[in-house]
Write a protein that holds these residues in place. Structure first.
Motif, PDB file in Angstrom:
ATOM      1  N   GLN A 150       0.803  -1.217   0.000  1.00 16.67           N
ATOM      2  CA  GLN A 150       0.000   0.000   0.000  1.00 16.67           C
ATOM      3  C   GLN A 150       0.840   1.273   0.000  1.00 16.67           C
ATOM      4  O   GLN A 150       0.412   2.312  -0.512  1.00 16.67           O
ATOM      5  N   ASP A 169      -6.598  15.259   3.136  1.00 14.75           N
ATOM      6  CA  ASP A 169      -7.786  14.472   3.475  1.00 14.75           C
ATOM      7  C   ASP A 169      -8.833  15.329   4.181  1.00 14.75           C
ATOM      8  O   ASP A 169     -10.027  15.267   3.854  1.00 14.75           O
ATOM      9  N   ARG A 227     -10.008   9.247  -7.511  1.00 15.74           N
ATOM     10  CA  ARG A 227      -9.440   8.116  -6.774  1.00 15.74           C
ATOM     11  C   ARG A 227      -9.072   8.523  -5.352  1.00 15.74           C
ATOM     12  O   ARG A 227      -9.215   7.727  -4.421  1.00 15.74           O
ATOM     13  N   HIS A 228      -8.643   9.760  -5.173  1.00 19.67           N
ATOM     14  CA  HIS A 228      -8.306  10.198  -3.814  1.00 19.67           C
ATOM     15  C   HIS A 228      -9.575  10.328  -2.964  1.00 19.67           C
ATOM     16  O   HIS A 228      -9.588   9.935  -1.797  1.00 19.67           O
ATOM     17  N   SER A 271     -12.291   8.638  -3.436  1.00 17.02           N
ATOM     18  CA  SER A 271     -12.780   7.275  -3.243  1.00 17.02           C
ATOM     19  C   SER A 271     -11.973   6.529  -2.191  1.00 17.02           C
ATOM     20  O   SER A 271     -12.509   5.690  -1.459  1.00 17.02           O
ATOM     21  N   LYS A 272     -10.686   6.826  -2.120  1.00 17.21           N
ATOM     22  CA  LYS A 272      -9.847   6.187  -1.098  1.00 17.21           C
ATOM     23  C   LYS A 272     -10.297   6.585   0.303  1.00 17.21           C
ATOM     24  O   LYS A 272     -10.237   5.784   1.239  1.00 17.21           O
ATOM     25  N   SER A 327     -13.116   2.913   0.396  1.00 16.24           N
ATOM     26  CA  SER A 327     -12.023   1.935   0.376  1.00 16.24           C
ATOM     27  C   SER A 327     -12.557   0.513   0.459  1.00 16.24           C
ATOM     28  O   SER A 327     -11.900  -0.430   0.008  1.00 16.24           O
ATOM     29  N   ASP A 328     -13.767   0.335   1.012  1.00 16.42           N
ATOM     30  CA  ASP A 328     -14.330  -1.003   1.163  1.00 16.42           C
ATOM     31  C   ASP A 328     -14.769  -1.619  -0.159  1.00 16.42           C
ATOM     32  O   ASP A 328     -15.039  -2.817  -0.232  1.00 16.42           O
ATOM     33  N   TYR A 386      -9.427   2.588  -3.268  1.00 18.79           N
ATOM     34  CA  TYR A 386      -7.996   2.855  -3.213  1.00 18.79           C
ATOM     35  C   TYR A 386      -7.271   2.352  -4.469  1.00 18.79           C
ATOM     36  O   TYR A 386      -6.085   2.639  -4.662  1.00 18.79           O
ATOM     37  N   SER A 441     -12.451  -0.973 -10.230  1.00 15.30           N
ATOM     38  CA  SER A 441     -11.242  -1.526  -9.627  1.00 15.30           C
ATOM     39  C   SER A 441     -11.154  -3.010  -9.943  1.00 15.30           C
ATOM     40  O   SER A 441     -11.958  -3.802  -9.459  1.00 15.30           O
TER      41      SER A 441
END
Length: 375
Positions: free
Chosen positions: A31, A135, A212-213, A215-216, A220-221, A225, A327
């Motif tokens: 990661q 974030d 994507r950021h 969504s991370k 993330s589930d 990510y 993904s």
């Protein structure tokens, strides 16, 4: 990612190594590894697929030269790819080339991502801060009108107007040339696939650099990510267009939905909870029922498995930009799971019921034990 999984190349599926070849890829991603960009390399596979797969390379290859990693991953993908899907991807690539070699864009500036002219300042500023504060800044521009649905101001009015004009120009070209185009999906008879007439690179950068950021942080589930492919399109509702959209889920892990305009009435989205395949037809819980009204320039983002539909557009014309983000990693992991308590509302409900039953049974057992001791 299990090394016997699958990854999509564009819209195709690529078979990865079997369990007899586990040494080819790691079982779990690194990661903290920052993968290289493969945008400038010619390949039958999408650049983001390589960036996503790179995190699964053996430890001794993670810091190898980019060319070495690219060759290693390309050989894996080629070795285990499905010939039928490769042919389908090649035919779609040829279809796109026929369009882009003949269609003349109205606004070429739309085809390369330019944050300052596309996005409102609040959206840009949230991503301009350093990693330690990014974030929190992103969260600060979001509202959460319902569980799992996030809303924010995103697109400048001028960008919306230009994109609407570009789509209208493309539709005009279709009529003049009698070119047979593929519509965005099986449910919409009107609309245009932006990827097919040259905007795929711009939308890929939008997903990679911004979505994507987001969504991370929030999804993330469901693989937020590791988004590595997309399907970008515009849909149109109103007179002589689609009027509504039936109850459905998207072929995506994360969906971005932005209203471009124009003037309209109606067209609200109605949400009814996130479900896995097994529980797709389960009743919605009261807290999952939510309606959302569109406003030009404003975006919502949610899981693709969030069940919803669109009410009729009763006046005017409504046009929306959608970006289905996918993904390949999550899609493979999902094949090896039996339930999805991290995101499926019905799986969560059944888990709560099992816990309640277990607690009740334990209480009964303890009560009986106390009675026996007393007697």
């Amino acid at each position: 990612m299990p090394s016997d999984g699958t990854l999509p190349a564009g819209k195709g599926i690529v078979q990865l190594p079997t369990t007899s070849n586990l040494r080819l890829l790691r079982s779990n991603p690194c990661q903290n590894h920052n993968p290289d960009s493969y945008e400038d390399l010619q390949s039958e596979f999408t650049p983001l697929l390589f960036s996503s797969l790179e995190r699964y390379l053996p430890h001794n290859l993670l810091n190898a030269p980019r060319g070495t990693k690219h060759k290693y991953m390309r050989e894996i993908l080629r070795r285990y790819s499905n010939e039928g899907d490769r042919n389908r991807v090649q035919k779609h690539r040829e279809y796109r080339e026929r369009i882009t070699s003949n269609y003349q864009p109205l606004y070429r500036s739309l085809y390369k991502l330019n944050a300052t002219t596309f996005f409102v300042p609040s959206f840009i500023n949230a991503f301009m801060v350093n990693d330690n504060n990014r974030d929190e800044r992103i969260k600060s521009i979001m509202s959460q009108p319902a569980q799992g649905v996030y809303a924010f101001d995103m697109l400048q009015p001028h960008f919306c107007e230009m994109l609407l004009a570009e789509v209208e120009n493309f539709e005009k070209w279709i009529c003049e040339t009698n070119f047979k185009v593929m519509r965005p999906n099986t449910m919409n008879k009107f609309g245009a696939v932006l990827d097919d007439f040259g905007m795929d690179s711009m939308l890929e950068n939008l997903m990679e650099d911004f979505i994507r950021h987001i969504s991370k942080l929030f999804f993330s589930d469901v693989g937020g990510y590791a988004l590595d492919s997309h399907h970008g399109f515009v849909i149109q509702y109103g007179f002589n267009r689609d009027t509504d959209l039936g109850f459905h889920v998207d072929d995506s892990e994360v969906t971005l939905n932005v209203c471009l305009g124009k003037q309209f009435s109606g067209g609200e989205l109605y949400f009814r909870g996130v479900r896995c395949d097994k529980h797709m037809n389960a009743e919605a819980l009261p807290e999952e029922i939510f309606d959302y009204s569109h406003a030009p320039g404003h975006a919502i983002i949610h899981r693709g498995r969030h069940r919803r539909g669109a009410r009729p557009t009763t006046a005017g014309q409504r046009v929306n930009l959608l970006l289905w983000c996918r993904s390949s990693v999550f899609r493979e992991l999902r094949k090896h799971q039996k339930d999805f308590v991290s995101w499926c509302g019905e799986c969560q409900q059944k888990m709560r019921e099992r816990v309640h039953q277990a607690v009740t049974a334990k209480r009964v057992e303890l009560f009986r034990g106390q009675e026996e001791s007393a007697s």
